[in-house]
Design an enzyme around this catalytic site. Sequence first.
Site, PDB file in Angstrom:
ATOM      1  N   HIS A  21      37.473  61.773  54.249  1.00 18.82           N
ATOM      2  CA  HIS A  21      38.901  61.742  54.573  1.00 18.82           C
ATOM      3  C   HIS A  21      39.690  62.037  53.314  1.00 18.82           C
ATOM      4  CE1 HIS A  21      37.506  57.695  53.560  1.00 18.82           C
ATOM      5  NE2 HIS A  21      38.702  57.450  53.063  1.00 18.82           N
ATOM      6  N   CYS A  78      37.904  32.712  41.092  1.00 17.47           N
ATOM      7  CA  CYS A  78      36.690  32.782  40.292  1.00 17.47           C
ATOM      8  C   CYS A  78      36.479  31.421  39.647  1.00 17.47           C
ATOM      9  CB  CYS A  78      36.773  33.882  39.236  1.00 17.47           C
ATOM     10  SG  CYS A  78      38.041  33.617  37.982  1.00 17.47           S
TER      11      CYS A  78
END
Length: 632
Positions: A551, A385
């Site tokens: 899932h 960042c």
Amino acid sequence: MSNNKSSKHGFQEVMQKFGRFLSGMVLPNIGAFIAWGLLTALFIPTGWLPNEYLAQVGGPMSKWLIPLLLGYSGGAAVYGHRGGVLGAIATSGVIAGADIPMFLGAMIMGPLGGFVIKKFDKAIEDQIPTGFEMLVNNFSAGIIGGILAVLAFVGVGPVVLAANGVLRAGVEGIVAVGLLPLASIIIEPAKILFLNNAINHGVLSPLGIQQAEEFGKSMFFLLEANPGPGLGVLLAYWFFGKGMAKDSTPGAIIIHVLGGIHEIYFPYVLMKPVLLLAVIAGGMAGVATLQFLGGGLIAPASPGSILAVLAMTPKGAFLANIADFLVATTVSCAVASVFVKASASEESDDSLEEAKAGMAALKNRGLVTEVKVSGAELRTIVYACDAGMGSSALGAASLRKKLRKAGYDNISVTNAAIGSIPKDAQLVVTHEKLAQRAVEDSPQAEHIFVRNFTQNDVFEQVMARLTEKKAQSAVSAGVMVAGQHGAKERHILDMTNIQLGLTSVTKEEAIRQAGEALAAAGYVDEPYIEGMLNREKDISTYVGRGIAIPHGENSVKDSIRESGIVVLQYPQGIKFGKDTAYLLVGIAGKDNDHLSILANIAATLDECSEAELDTLYHTKDPKVLYERFALA
């Protein structure tokens, strides 16, 4: 109208970039601010251990050390170490010409020094005689640095001093007439839009440091750093929210209040923009309390943790600062609770799912660009960042823990600032708005771009690549299943596990049908079905383009017998909040095979045109679906 929107968006982008750049200069040097703050808080005449002799140590830090560090960081952000050296030299000129800590001057001269030497090097890069490179590099840096220092001393310094005087007089005038709480109208929304760095590091911190040198503390340090307004919103969701928003708040509160990562509560406000009123009200109430009781900090509290706030609190200001935090929290929570409770009681199931879907969009599942690293090769992952701190550090720590838990202790996961990404980084995770800078800084690496460093599926994507070879091998060779007459070949999808023309039902019923189909095919045991429903409560499995891939969650992975998928077609659609799914691809993946299956299905669907998708939604021939999904 469109021009106005474009101009507004452009201005916001510029401010965001400006704020991130300022953050990149300030945050890496917070340790110096803290050292100076602690020394000052301890040894000044009103400190905890007044000592005139030791108090002298703090003076050079605020006068020289911190501005030089800021100047170096600004120059380095533009042009690496060489730019940092020029930035520091140029900053020394503006420091010498001022009698106050020249933080604003450093933020100007540092990047300027890096920019000038970068342009100079570019202009002469092909004109230096062989063997004279070091000589030219050293003398050019010295000469250009000296010129910049003189210009800063005679030109920039006086201008910055004058501007600082005007700005300070204006702010002090606002304080004198008791209007400082109104600053929250700008600061709190700016935090949510990630513009806080431009305000905090560009204006409030420099003014606060000057004020702290005079009076031993400053309220300016707490205007943005106070975690109270954000905590109030999180508490309101915890008390009156529903579903994922409610269940996720305890962890978010710990990260926000103790870790100081304020970005964690931004999605909760963006999910209900009316909650901006809550954080503004909390911020105003806190500032008014701070002003009334005479609180403040001795130095910036960064990150904005309550622990950092208390560490930077000078003698005699604890009551005021704690009251500031508690009042801001209480008011913000009270206002937010009204809106959260009202919307919770009025929302239908569909609207609640839409809120979850909006939250999932904010979380972002990751925008991947050509990630090719295989499991055998992947050794170094870097979260990057502007400053190499805050959210990227939190994201790196989270991924590191998950990978170690999965048994990948040999993969290094670290965080770094853009401009300082290690050259051996193989996979770089960064914010999508920093994509270009990240790619330029580490062209040798593969990249994942996200909208949120802590809430994404980077782990799933990494695991998919770590298991990709294994899964591809299993898919291409088929899965060997023992039967009464010996082993037989079985693919991930059998024709018998494709169901066409099903009647539309609720999302939960459709997911249960997919789970029951997996169980009937022998891929899973019954508990896996509940795991599929629980996962959907946490985050929507709708993946776009009319497809959902339900899932099970990790807790039911022991219920998987072998890897396999089922395909259920609903021509009239199944509502997933505001989205509609026409195909449900139920997945069971043994030993993390589901991650590769997910990735391969997503890649397969990306190749489909809209006409092909429509065919998949309505075909009455199971072979059409089989050919599309059989080798996914």
